[in-house]
Design an enzyme around this catalytic site. Sequence first.
Site, short mmCIF file in Angstrom:
data_model
loop_
_atom_site.label_atom_id
_atom_site.label_comp_id
_atom_site.label_asym_id
_atom_site.label_seq_id
_atom_site.Cartn_x
_atom_site.Cartn_y
_atom_site.Cartn_z
N SER A 229 1.35 -0.99 -0.49
CA SER A 229 -0.25 -0.02 0.23
C SER A 229 1.38 1.18 0.14
O SER A 229 2.01 1.43 -0.82
CB SER A 229 -1.08 0.04 1.15
OG SER A 229 -2.23 1.42 1.38
N ASP A 324 -9.34 -4.69 -5.01
CA ASP A 324 -8.88 -3.25 -4.88
C ASP A 324 -8.85 -2.74 -5.79
O ASP A 324 -8.84 -2.48 -7.44
CB ASP A 324 -7.41 -3.68 -4.95
CG ASP A 324 -6.60 -2.76 -3.70
OD1 ASP A 324 -7.55 -1.43 -3.56
OD2 ASP A 324 -5.31 -3.22 -4.00
N HIS A 356 -8.10 -5.11 -1.25
CA HIS A 356 -6.63 -4.05 -0.12
C HIS A 356 -6.53 -4.45 0.54
O HIS A 356 -7.43 -4.69 1.91
CB HIS A 356 -6.92 -2.39 -0.74
CG HIS A 356 -5.68 -2.27 -0.14
ND1 HIS A 356 -4.94 -1.67 -1.22
CD2 HIS A 356 -5.70 -1.15 0.77
CE1 HIS A 356 -3.86 -1.21 -1.06
NE2 HIS A 356 -4.12 -0.56 0.19
#
Length: 384
Positions: A229, A324, A356
């Site tokens: 991320s 995601d 995600h």
Amino acid sequence: MVSPVLFTAPTQAKYHCALIKPNQPLINGVLSHSFPLSFSQKPLPPRLPSLKLSSSSSDSNSPSSVSSHDTDQVAYDFSPVFKVYKDGRVERLAGLETVPPGVDSVTGVESKDVVISPGEAISARIFLPKITNQGQKLPVLVYFHGGNFCIETAFSPAYHNFLNSVTSRANVIGISVNFRNAPEHPVPTGHEDSWTAVKWVASHLGGSGPDEWLNRHADLGKVVFAGDSAGANIAHHMAIRVGLEKPRGLKLEALALVQPFFWGEERTESERNQAAYSAKLDRLWKFLSPSASGGDDALVNPEKDPNVGRLDCKRVLICAAEEDLLRDRALNYRELLGKNGFSGDVEVFETKGENHAFHIFKPTCENAMALLSIIASFIKQEKR
């Protein structure tokens, strides 16, 4: 269900508050931001293992002009991540839990915390796998945690456990970087802190650095950067910066990006499919990075970065998740590197049916275990 994009850990039962006082330096932390107030800046003191901010309502620096009404009123609400009150207080709602270092009972990996830069409160947790030969040299994995630049630490349970696992499976020394979080320290503070950490790692060339584990066991000719991320965004920039600045003593072998946080003003298909989350993420990014030029800043949109082709490594792994909203940008990264002259090998691995940070939320699920194996095999250069 909570947003899978805005943070990478379930909301905790306790809160973490920092008081940001207008026009006055803080004892424990600061904010330099585009609030409707003026702020001064002072670094956090190092505090292991969590480096948490703390403040007291009786602090002598508290301005008398702040009313109880301002104390209670929310100025910016980024739930379930954090809130900012009109008096400048930041209340974190997630990513607060920490665990101490030690010996992991499952993998046998030993960990410890080190201070990299006391003045800037930059630290790291180092992970050492079982050593059978005291003269053995191991590759080095430098890891940058996720959390949208504003929550989580290198000491969070999920990241501690993940580094234990990947360190053991890949047989590397793991270095999980603890950088300062926004909004108290706006983007790109985390990037700059991470670069300080990279240079600290490089300082162990020839066994002359400040940490004995690295002096004795680190092979700085075989370094891998990785992150998930926001941490993958940082890892990407650190790889470019290695190419630009060539720090002496460090040879970057590979880069692993797990569901990287890349962004842009023009929506992709996966972002349009989750329009509400996209709007929240866009608002959060612009709040955390007041000096950036929006969603097309090179900090977050590699398509706008003229240096993206300077990525200095031989191999890249890109891991995406099918559900995601950042999926498209992760998958487009491979083509972007090719267009900009990157000549190394690029692998792409997409996990079907997952969202995600699923490997953080559900670390023991089948898909998370498969992703862990992919990352470890990539680091070890095993054929799959």
